[in-house]
Design a protein around this motif. Structure first.
Motif, PDB file in Angstrom:
ATOM      1  N   ASN A  71       0.860  -1.183   0.000  1.00 30.43           N
ATOM      2  CA  ASN A  71       0.000   0.000   0.000  1.00 30.43           C
ATOM      3  C   ASN A  71       0.894   1.230   0.000  1.00 30.43           C
ATOM      4  O   ASN A  71       1.696   1.425   0.928  1.00 30.43           O
ATOM      5  N   CYS A 127      -2.814  -4.951   8.237  1.00 33.60           N
ATOM      6  CA  CYS A 127      -3.463  -3.862   7.494  1.00 33.60           C
ATOM      7  C   CYS A 127      -4.935  -3.822   7.864  1.00 33.60           C
ATOM      8  O   CYS A 127      -5.568  -4.854   8.114  1.00 33.60           O
ATOM      9  N   VAL A 128      -5.499  -2.639   7.870  1.00 33.73           N
ATOM     10  CA  VAL A 128      -6.919  -2.450   8.177  1.00 33.73           C
ATOM     11  C   VAL A 128      -7.807  -3.190   7.162  1.00 33.73           C
ATOM     12  O   VAL A 128      -8.952  -3.512   7.447  1.00 33.73           O
ATOM     13  N   PHE A 222      -1.863   1.467   8.398  1.00 33.18           N
ATOM     14  CA  PHE A 222      -1.803   2.830   7.850  1.00 33.18           C
ATOM     15  C   PHE A 222      -1.118   3.823   8.777  1.00 33.18           C
ATOM     16  O   PHE A 222      -0.696   4.891   8.345  1.00 33.18           O
TER      17      PHE A 222
HETATM   18 MO   LIG Z   1      -3.142  -0.768   5.333  1.00 38.69          MO
END
Ligand SMILES: [Mo]
Ligand SMILES: Nc1nc2c(c(=O)[nH]1)N[C@H]1C(S)=C(S)[C@@H](COP(=O)(O)O)O[C@H]1N2
Length: 305
Positions: A71, A127-128, A222
């Motif tokens: 990402n 990761c979300v 993030f």
């Molecule tokens: Mo992420």
């Protein structure tokens, strides 16, 4: 994959060569000679593993997955930015330190690495979006960078701002650039909060945030801002990139919790990069023992999104 890995900041541009050639030259020059040309490589070759973080409780993700599924919205919103990211020049690289500090200053990455010893730690990453990996990072505790920055006693947050470079074609998309993230001073002082400058025993590749990124393993991925160019101190909570984009889905705290769903999906399980196995997600991504206490005094706030 036969690519020339640009090892950016550690050697002048004209000396950038494939890995094996660099290693040969080191051997030829001998330790002392190599030190003067390649200080960072010489330091990394024997980066000690921190025994507290030598086992993350699951197998290390194969390097090829961790370095090709990324990402990095400054390049693109899809996961296959690793080739494009090679254009991000890693050297010279300067980090600005400002805000509520005794003395604002800029520091070059080589200078920074010469001042702070490196270590290796294996961390879980969540990761979300509900994928996860396990990575051997090298770098140093964030607390050492904070100490070097010398913030005023009244500073309550540390804010990270990341690069905006002409190689980053994703910057033309409408997002609240620059990518910013933040931690409280207490979070930043926790031993888990880490600055990564390498992974898998090598320089941190640009797609993973080289030459320098944040790594906060108990929070959604993030928070771990890539390619940091500014570290500032403030007494006001920053509005971060994801929060300003969509505050109903992404907040300041962003601690991992399997029981608190994202508005659009469950966070109960995660998919491991490589094997694609689904495993249960753990509270604070498995680091509750070390970090849960940070939040005992925080009331009426969304700690887990
Ligand atoms: Mo992420
Ligand atoms: N500057 C910057 N940092 C960033 C991002 C980004 O888009 N830009 N993405 C974040 C997200 S959502 C995750 S999951 C991790 C991914 O890190 P990785 O590509 O090394 O796995 O980086 C984080 N840091």
């Amino acid at each position: 994959m036969h690519i020339i890995r640009r090892r950016g900041w550690e050697i002048p541009e004209h000396l950038v060569t494939p890995e094996h050639f660099v290693l040969n030259r080191r051997t030829l020059l001998g330790a002392a000679g190599a030190m003067s040309i390649l200080p960072a490589i010489a330091a990394r070759a024997d980066t000690p593993v921190n025994p507290t973080y030598k086992d993350a409780g699951r197998p290390v993700t194969d390097e090829k997955y961790a370095t090709t599924y990324n990402n990095y919205y400054e390049f693109d919103t899809d996961k296959s930015i690793w080739r494009a990211a090679q254009k991000l020049k890693q050297h010279p690289w300067t980090i600005r330190i400002e805000g509520m500090v005794a003395q604002p200053r800029s520091i070059g990455i080589d200078d920074l690495l010469a001042q702070i010893p490196q270590e290796e730690r294996i961390y879980r990453h969540r990761c979300v979006e509900a994928w996860a990996m396990t990575v051997p990072w090298s770098g140093f505790p964030l607390s050492k960078l904070v100490k070097l920055a010398d913030p005023l006693a009244s500073a309550k947050y540390v804010v990270f701002e990341t690069a905006q470079d002409k190689s980053m074609t994703g910057l033309s998309a409408f997002y609240p650039w620059p990518y910013t993230e933040g931690l409280t001073i207490e979070e930043a002082a926790n031993d888990l909060a880490f600055i990564s400058t390498g992974m898998y025993g090598k320089a941190l590749p640009p797609q993973n945030g080289g030459p320098i990124r944040l790594t906060v393993p108990w929070k959604y991925g993030f928070k771990s801002a890539k390619s940091i160019v500014k570290v500032s101190f403030t007494d006001k909570r920053p509005v971060t990139f994801w929060e300003s984009l969509q505050s109903s889905e992404y907040g300041f705290w962003a601690n991992v919790n399997p029981e608190v769903s994202h508005p659009r999906w469950s966070q109960a399980t995660e998919r491991l990069l490589g094997s694609n196995e689904r495993v249960p997600t753990q509270l604070f991504n498995g680091y509750a023992e070390q970090v849960a206490g940070l939040y005992s005094g925080v009331k009426n706030q969304k700690l887990f999104m």
